[in-house]
Write a protein that holds these residues in place. Structure first.
Motif, PDB file in Angstrom:
ATOM      1  N   ILE A  79       0.805  -1.199  -0.171  1.00  0.00           N
ATOM      2  CA  ILE A  79       0.201   0.030   0.002  1.00  0.00           C
ATOM      3  C   ILE A  79       0.902   1.254  -0.242  1.00  0.00           C
ATOM      4  CG2 ILE A  79      -1.708   1.330   1.389  1.00  0.00           C
ATOM      5  CD1 ILE A  79      -2.712  -1.311   2.410  1.00  0.00           C
ATOM      6  N   VAL A  80       0.791   1.929  -0.922  1.00  0.00           N
ATOM      7  CA  VAL A  80       1.470   3.094  -1.302  1.00  0.00           C
ATOM      8  C   VAL A  80       0.533   4.223  -1.105  1.00  0.00           C
ATOM      9  CG1 VAL A  80       3.130   4.475  -2.574  1.00  0.00           C
ATOM     10  CG2 VAL A  80       3.472   2.077  -2.419  1.00  0.00           C
ATOM     11  N   GLY A  81       0.729   5.217  -0.109  1.00  0.00           N
ATOM     12  CA  GLY A  81      -0.235   6.426  -0.053  1.00  0.00           C
ATOM     13  C   GLY A  81      -1.218   6.065   1.206  1.00  0.00           C
ATOM     14  N   PRO A  82      -1.920   7.242   1.271  1.00  0.00           N
ATOM     15  CA  PRO A  82      -2.859   6.929   2.409  1.00  0.00           C
ATOM     16  C   PRO A  82      -3.993   6.552   2.010  1.00  0.00           C
ATOM     17  CG  PRO A  82      -3.152   9.171   1.317  1.00  0.00           C
ATOM     18  CD  PRO A  82      -1.963   8.616   0.698  1.00  0.00           C
ATOM     19  N   VAL A  83      -4.759   5.551   3.206  1.00  0.00           N
ATOM     20  CA  VAL A  83      -5.964   4.770   2.934  1.00  0.00           C
ATOM     21  C   VAL A  83      -6.951   5.257   3.792  1.00  0.00           C
ATOM     22  CG1 VAL A  83      -6.847   2.517   3.576  1.00  0.00           C
ATOM     23  CG2 VAL A  83      -4.634   2.744   2.384  1.00  0.00           C
ATOM     24  N   THR A  84      -8.071   5.783   3.422  1.00  0.00           N
ATOM     25  CA  THR A  84      -9.059   6.226   4.300  1.00  0.00           C
ATOM     26  C   THR A  84     -10.279   5.189   4.364  1.00  0.00           C
ATOM     27  OG1 THR A  84      -8.436   8.381   3.765  1.00  0.00           O
ATOM     28  CG2 THR A  84     -10.692   8.035   4.686  1.00  0.00           C
ATOM     29  N   ILE A  85     -10.695   4.713   5.617  1.00  0.00           N
ATOM     30  CA  ILE A  85     -11.828   4.087   5.701  1.00  0.00           C
ATOM     31  C   ILE A  85     -13.043   4.667   6.572  1.00  0.00           C
ATOM     32  CG2 ILE A  85     -12.661   1.705   6.691  1.00  0.00           C
ATOM     33  CD1 ILE A  85      -9.899   0.502   6.225  1.00  0.00           C
TER      34      ILE A  85
END
Length: 74
Positions: A5-11
């Motif tokens: 995972i490269v970059g932000p993850v928003t859940i």
């Protein structure tokens, strides 16, 4: 297969019975089961929705004792 995972993850939201999985998973079992009935077009969602149903009937007769046994998935 492993995930990178490269970059932000928003859940923004996960329901009480929801699952968020990153990477490998052999088996993901449900913790609950439910059933709902809806007629023609009953589950449609969206903006400016137009449906045309002349006749709709929903069969709610269920003779099964158990539809989805999740008792062992503790």
């Amino acid at each position: 297969m492993p995930s990178l995972i490269v970059g932000p993850v928003t859940i923004s939201s996960v329901a009480a019975d929801g699952i968020v999985n990153f990477g490998d998973a052999l088996v993901i079992n449900p913790k609950s089961a439910s059933k709902s009935y809806a007629g023609a077009g009953g589950g449609n969602t969206g903006n400016f929705l137009q449906t045309g149903t002349l006749i709709s009937a929903t069969n709610t007769l269920d003779t099964d004792a158990f539809d989805s046994n999740v008792a062992g998935n503790a």
